[in-house]
Motif scaffolding. Structure first.
Motif, short mmCIF file in Angstrom:
data_model
loop_
_atom_site.label_atom_id
_atom_site.label_comp_id
_atom_site.label_asym_id
_atom_site.label_seq_id
_atom_site.Cartn_x
_atom_site.Cartn_y
_atom_site.Cartn_z
N VAL A 246 34.81 52.77 47.60
CA VAL A 246 34.66 51.88 46.45
C VAL A 246 36.01 51.83 45.77
CG1 VAL A 246 33.75 53.70 44.90
CG2 VAL A 246 33.36 51.29 44.35
N ALA A 247 36.46 50.62 45.44
CA ALA A 247 37.78 50.47 44.83
C ALA A 247 37.70 49.45 43.72
CB ALA A 247 38.79 50.02 45.87
N CYS A 248 38.49 49.66 42.66
CA CYS A 248 38.59 48.61 41.66
C CYS A 248 40.04 48.41 41.28
CB CYS A 248 37.69 48.89 40.45
SG CYS A 248 38.30 50.10 39.33
N ALA A 249 40.39 47.14 41.13
CA ALA A 249 41.75 46.76 40.76
C ALA A 249 41.68 45.99 39.46
CB ALA A 249 42.37 45.91 41.86
N LEU A 250 42.60 46.30 38.54
CA LEU A 250 42.59 45.66 37.23
C LEU A 250 43.92 44.98 36.94
CD1 LEU A 250 41.17 48.83 36.56
CD2 LEU A 250 40.36 47.31 34.76
N ARG B 57 40.67 41.39 33.72
CA ARG B 57 39.61 41.37 34.73
C ARG B 57 39.67 42.59 35.64
NH1 ARG B 57 37.08 36.66 34.24
NH2 ARG B 57 35.64 37.21 35.91
N VAL B 58 38.50 42.92 36.17
CA VAL B 58 38.44 43.96 37.20
C VAL B 58 37.80 43.34 38.44
CG1 VAL B 58 36.20 44.85 36.35
CG2 VAL B 58 37.62 46.28 37.82
N VAL B 59 38.39 43.65 39.58
CA VAL B 59 37.82 43.25 40.87
C VAL B 59 37.33 44.51 41.55
CG1 VAL B 59 38.30 42.24 43.13
CG2 VAL B 59 39.33 41.24 41.08
#
Ligand code: MG
Length: 265
Positions: free
Chosen positions: A110-114, A118-120
């Motif tokens: 699981v990864a999140c980029a900000l 916004r966060v993806v």
């Protein structure tokens, strides 16, 4: 300007001899790098003979390296799933290269980029991302598990899914095949929001409402991460347990025109 604080913790639990979870992040070192964004990733490896450790580390390190190399300004919505796909390929190839019978390896991710406001979030498997806002936790991911898919189809209830013996059986993971279905979503973030990434060692032991309580009660994020790990070990402890916490301190509001961001006054 987007600004945030971050803490993480990982523990092998009370039973397992090793920790097959792996965590990583890319943090901007100087303010100018913030336009490229932040990246957080958490993986839970599976496989005998320490292969799970290799799988989760390979997935996260490949993802982080790809993010650092990515072209400035590439949209996160397309970049993140592409990098997860590349991480899958790397885990798959590493598995093939080291193949001795029965030593297949795979991992969740699981990864999140900000960036800006916004966060993806991209994921494969049953590691989760929650958004905690005003004391309430909302899952931003859906488990890729047999019971998760059944619950989505309305065949069983969410409660039955959470209690099923088979709840750990994944329908998707990184490293099984050359291509994998990456699920991606994006969301607006507000100042004060906390994003929580975790492995099933945490969400399988501690209900989302309790996680939200712990995060909301602790102003110190490191203390919150530690308390979450302790709660999982007290209530269960049979699995590795990992968590990343990202608290949004401020956001940069932008408008989008033809896929490009522009500053709002
Ligand atoms: Mg696990």
């Amino acid at each position: 300007m987007l600004d945030l604080e971050f803490a993480q913790a990982s523990d092998r639990g009370r039973v397992r001899e090793s920790n097959e979870d792996y965590l990583g992040c890319v943090l901007p070192e100087v303010p100018e790098q913030r336009a490229h964004g932040w990246l957080f990733a958490l993986a839970d490896g599976v496989g005998g003979q320490a292969r799970g450790e290799v799988a989760s580390r390979t997935a996260v390190e490949t993802l982080l390296a790809g993010f650092r190399r990515a072209a400035r300004g590439e949209r996160l919505r397309s970049l993140l799933p592409r990098l997860v796909q590349a991480a899958n390929e790397k885990v798959f190839e590493t598995g093939l290269a080291g193949k001795s019978r029965g030593a297949a390896m795979a991992t969740t991710l699981v990864a999140c980029a900000l960036r800006f406001d916004r966060v993806v979030v991209s994921h494969v498997g049953d590691s989760r991302c929650y958004s905690i806002r005003h004391g309430q936790a909302t899952a931003l991911t859906r488990d890729h598990t047999v019971v998760g898919e059944q619950a989505r189809l309305g065949l069983i209830s969410a409660r039955e899914a959470a209690e099923a013996e088979t709840r750990h059986i994944l329908t998707r993971s990184l490293g099984n095949a050359m291509f994998v279905g990456v699920e991606t979503s994006d969301h607006l973030v507000l100042s004060g929001d906390v994003l929580l990434l975790c492995s099933d060692g945490l969400h399988g032991a501690v209900p989302a409402a309790d996680m939200a309580d712990i995060v909301t009660r602790n102003t110190d994020l490191n203390a919150a991460a530690r308390e979450l790990i302790d709660a999982a070990n007290e209530r269960d402890g049979n699995d590795n347990v990992s968590v990343q916490l990202i608290r949004i301190k401020s956001v940069e509001r932008v408008g989008m025109y033809r896929g490009r961001p522009y500053k709002l006054a």
